[in-house]
Design a protein around this motif. Sequence first.
Motif, PDB file in Angstrom:
ATOM      1  N   ALA A 222       0.818  -1.215   0.000  1.00 33.89           N
ATOM      2  CA  ALA A 222       0.000   0.000   0.000  1.00 33.89           C
ATOM      3  C   ALA A 222       0.850   1.263   0.000  1.00 33.89           C
ATOM      4  CB  ALA A 222      -0.929   0.002   1.210  1.00 33.89           C
ATOM      5  N   LEU A 223       2.026   1.222   0.620  1.00 33.50           N
ATOM      6  CA  LEU A 223       2.895   2.401   0.671  1.00 33.50           C
ATOM      7  C   LEU A 223       3.904   2.432  -0.478  1.00 33.50           C
ATOM      8  CD1 LEU A 223       3.681   2.630   4.490  1.00 33.50           C
ATOM      9  CD2 LEU A 223       2.148   4.102   3.165  1.00 33.50           C
ATOM     10  N   GLY A 224       4.208   1.284  -1.048  1.00 35.29           N
ATOM     11  CA  GLY A 224       5.195   1.233  -2.119  1.00 35.29           C
ATOM     12  C   GLY A 224       6.602   1.115  -1.588  1.00 35.29           C
ATOM     13  N   VAL A 225       6.973   2.032  -0.725  1.00 41.66           N
ATOM     14  CA  VAL A 225       8.290   2.029  -0.099  1.00 41.66           C
ATOM     15  C   VAL A 225       8.159   2.734   1.247  1.00 41.66           C
ATOM     16  CG1 VAL A 225       8.967   4.164  -1.314  1.00 41.66           C
ATOM     17  CG2 VAL A 225      10.734   2.660  -0.367  1.00 41.66           C
ATOM     18  N   GLY A 226       8.865   2.240   2.233  1.00 41.77           N
ATOM     19  CA  GLY A 226       8.752   2.869   3.545  1.00 41.77           C
ATOM     20  C   GLY A 226       9.830   2.418   4.501  1.00 41.77           C
ATOM     21  N   THR A 227      10.026   3.200   5.541  1.00 40.22           N
ATOM     22  CA  THR A 227      10.953   2.846   6.606  1.00 40.22           C
ATOM     23  C   THR A 227      10.281   1.895   7.591  1.00 40.22           C
ATOM     24  OG1 THR A 227      10.259   4.661   8.036  1.00 40.22           O
ATOM     25  CG2 THR A 227      12.003   5.145   6.439  1.00 40.22           C
ATOM     26  N   ARG A 228      11.045   1.453   8.561  1.00 40.93           N
ATOM     27  CA  ARG A 228      10.499   0.612   9.626  1.00 40.93           C
ATOM     28  C   ARG A 228       9.296   1.284  10.288  1.00 40.93           C
ATOM     29  NH1 ARG A 228      13.106   0.273  15.548  1.00 40.93           N
ATOM     30  NH2 ARG A 228      12.788  -1.918  16.117  1.00 40.93           N
ATOM     31  N   ALA A 232       5.440  -0.153  10.069  1.00 38.77           N
ATOM     32  CA  ALA A 232       4.826  -0.589  11.323  1.00 38.77           C
ATOM     33  C   ALA A 232       3.619   0.267  11.679  1.00 38.77           C
ATOM     34  CB  ALA A 232       5.855  -0.557  12.447  1.00 38.77           C
ATOM     35  N   ASP A 233       3.704   1.567  11.402  1.00 40.03           N
ATOM     36  CA  ASP A 233       2.630   2.483  11.767  1.00 40.03           C
ATOM     37  C   ASP A 233       1.357   2.248  10.965  1.00 40.03           C
ATOM     38  OD1 ASP A 233       1.752   5.098  13.128  1.00 40.03           O
ATOM     39  OD2 ASP A 233       1.490   5.604  11.012  1.00 40.03           O
ATOM     40  N   TYR A 234       1.472   1.654   9.779  1.00 43.07           N
ATOM     41  CA  TYR A 234       0.315   1.533   8.892  1.00 43.07           C
ATOM     42  C   TYR A 234      -0.832   0.807   9.588  1.00 43.07           C
ATOM     43  CZ  TYR A 234      -1.963   1.608   4.333  1.00 43.07           C
ATOM     44  OH  TYR A 234      -2.828   1.880   3.289  1.00 43.07           O
ATOM     45  N   HIS A 235      -0.511  -0.293  10.285  1.00 39.80           N
ATOM     46  CA  HIS A 235      -1.535  -1.005  11.052  1.00 39.80           C
ATOM     47  C   HIS A 235      -1.253  -0.929  12.553  1.00 39.80           C
ATOM     48  CE1 HIS A 235      -3.696  -2.666   7.619  1.00 39.80           C
ATOM     49  NE2 HIS A 235      -2.564  -3.073   7.094  1.00 39.80           N
ATOM     50  N   ARG A 236      -0.451   0.059  12.953  1.00 40.05           N
ATOM     51  CA  ARG A 236      -0.112   0.295  14.358  1.00 40.05           C
ATOM     52  C   ARG A 236       0.454  -0.962  15.024  1.00 40.05           C
ATOM     53  NH1 ARG A 236      -2.731   5.327  15.760  1.00 40.05           N
ATOM     54  NH2 ARG A 236      -1.805   6.668  14.153  1.00 40.05           N
ATOM     55  N   LEU A 237       1.494  -1.497  14.372  1.00 42.56           N
ATOM     56  CA  LEU A 237       2.221  -2.625  14.926  1.00 42.56           C
ATOM     57  C   LEU A 237       3.366  -2.123  15.785  1.00 42.56           C
ATOM     58  CD1 LEU A 237       2.429  -4.736  11.648  1.00 42.56           C
ATOM     59  CD2 LEU A 237       0.778  -5.013  13.505  1.00 42.56           C
ATOM     60  N   LYS A 238       3.804  -2.946  16.706  1.00 41.94           N
ATOM     61  CA  LYS A 238       4.962  -2.597  17.518  1.00 41.94           C
ATOM     62  C   LYS A 238       6.238  -2.825  16.717  1.00 41.94           C
ATOM     63  CE  LYS A 238       2.627  -3.884  21.816  1.00 41.94           C
ATOM     64  NZ  LYS A 238       2.592  -4.833  22.964  1.00 41.94           N
ATOM     65  N   ALA A 239       7.277  -2.050  17.040  1.00 47.95           N
ATOM     66  CA  ALA A 239       8.541  -2.163  16.312  1.00 47.95           C
ATOM     67  C   ALA A 239       9.090  -3.583  16.373  1.00 47.95           C
ATOM     68  CB  ALA A 239       9.546  -1.166  16.872  1.00 47.95           C
ATOM     69  N   GLY A 258      18.397  10.878   0.626  1.00 48.04           N
ATOM     70  CA  GLY A 258      17.670  11.970   1.268  1.00 48.04           C
ATOM     71  C   GLY A 258      16.795  11.539   2.418  1.00 48.04           C
ATOM     72  N   TRP A 259      16.797  10.242   2.752  1.00 47.73           N
ATOM     73  CA  TRP A 259      15.996   9.745   3.874  1.00 47.73           C
ATOM     74  C   TRP A 259      16.840   9.565   5.135  1.00 47.73           C
ATOM     75  CZ3 TRP A 259      11.493   5.854   2.655  1.00 47.73           C
ATOM     76  CH2 TRP A 259      10.565   6.478   1.796  1.00 47.73           C
ATOM     77  N   GLY A 260      17.967  10.213   5.170  1.00 46.74           N
ATOM     78  CA  GLY A 260      18.787  10.221   6.376  1.00 46.74           C
ATOM     79  C   GLY A 260      19.384   8.885   6.740  1.00 46.74           C
ATOM     80  N   GLY A 261      19.579   8.015   5.755  1.00 44.58           N
ATOM     81  CA  GLY A 261      20.186   6.724   6.027  1.00 44.58           C
ATOM     82  C   GLY A 261      19.279   5.731   6.714  1.00 44.58           C
ATOM     83  N   LYS A 262      17.985   6.047   6.837  1.00 41.44           N
ATOM     84  CA  LYS A 262      17.049   5.125   7.495  1.00 41.44           C
ATOM     85  C   LYS A 262      16.881   3.855   6.655  1.00 41.44           C
ATOM     86  CE  LYS A 262      14.187   8.687   9.721  1.00 41.44           C
ATOM     87  NZ  LYS A 262      14.293   8.215  11.111  1.00 41.44           N
ATOM     88  N   PRO A 263      16.957   2.690   7.268  1.00 46.51           N
ATOM     89  CA  PRO A 263      16.660   1.465   6.516  1.00 46.51           C
ATOM     90  C   PRO A 263      15.244   1.528   5.948  1.00 46.51           C
ATOM     91  CG  PRO A 263      17.619   0.940   8.655  1.00 46.51           C
ATOM     92  CD  PRO A 263      17.313   2.409   8.672  1.00 46.51           C
ATOM     93  N   ALA A 264      15.086   1.036   4.733  1.00 53.87           N
ATOM     94  CA  ALA A 264      13.775   1.081   4.081  1.00 53.87           C
ATOM     95  C   ALA A 264      13.560  -0.204   3.303  1.00 53.87           C
ATOM     96  CB  ALA A 264      13.676   2.295   3.165  1.00 53.87           C
TER      97      ALA A 264
END
Length: 395
Positions: A222-228, A232-239, A258-264
């Motif tokens: 649904a997001l296509g690409v995203g960070t952790r 996780a936030d999409y369905h309010r899951l815990k990390a 440009g995403w600050g080195g965040k794993p995606a």
Amino acid sequence: MTTPPRPTATVTLTADEARRIALRAQGFLGAPDRRAGVRGVLRHLGAVQLDTISVLARSHELIPYARLGAVGRRTVEDAYWSAATPARPHAFEYWSHAACILPIEEWPHFAFRRRAYRTRPHWNHGLTPGAYDQVIKQLRTEGPLTATELGGAKNKGEWWDWSESKIAVERALMYGEVVCVERRGWKRVYDLAERAVPDELLHDDLDDKECVRRLVRQAGEALGVGTRSDLADYHRLKAEQFDAVVEETGLVPVTVEGWGGKPAWADPAALESAPRGRHRTTLLSPFDSLIWERARTERVFGFAHRLEAYVPKPKRVHGYFAMPVLAGGRLVGRVDPAREGSTLVAKQVSLDGPKAAPAVAEALREAASWVGCDTVRVERMADPALKKALVAALS
């Protein structure tokens, strides 16, 4: 606090590529699937948030409108809450990102959350002995009922002062013994899950890990690409729930410049072809899944947005229900709307600059037509020159 996974990424995306992938995944880039309609939007997004606020329309109406255009509002309601057959509803309501409409096929994948609700302490609403069983008995005997029909939704106190029958039936909803697959005049209609959920879906057979794995994968699609945090936030899951399954989801580790080195991670299908096609120009509900998470919205669009409906009026910056305006794949402004008879009132507007005026005017005209207004009036704008440009574009 667990340590976020550091996957080995073999794909690098530019920030612009990631933005376009996200737009296509959310249904804002490319031709919409009009044959699938509102139900197709729901199935792909996986969750459509509900909220009581209604300005132009309620948020669950604004979500398909933003993607499909001026689909009839009755069509939207029927798509969610009219069953294909008495034994086959299309959707149910449950706690996902928030209170959401979910495709009925996802019922088994929320077993982990139903189990968690059954085993954790109840919220601060007490029940007298027998009250829960009485509600279940009444539903079994009388069929689907609203809270009012069950004995009244409220006591005589403030709006949150629920009646005992309302507390009981909401608890049963959380546990999965009761389900809502229909609304009448915005009121939930409660029914026994054993009667309303199709037999092949009515089970809690999946273990927690399998449920979470499915929801993480669905969030990636649904997001296509995203960070952790995005996924996780999409369905309010815990990390830690995310960390335990992400390697088994099939999502592809990526690096986004440009995403600050965040794993995606990205949906592998989203990487197969470059996003192309027509961009939607539209007003967005503040509860739209494109902009659910503020940090993601800033990272993807460079746009800081906050719902101010619950902010004291003197402290609001952009207005009660400021709706971001999407145009050309960018968020180019905000409109705080209202309706006065047949006039859509843009009570407060902000634009990125004069080039945004035609797009915002287009979004306002289409929204006005959709809700039965034939004129648009612009009220407050900080920059008189931009207001002049917008009024000119509207005329």
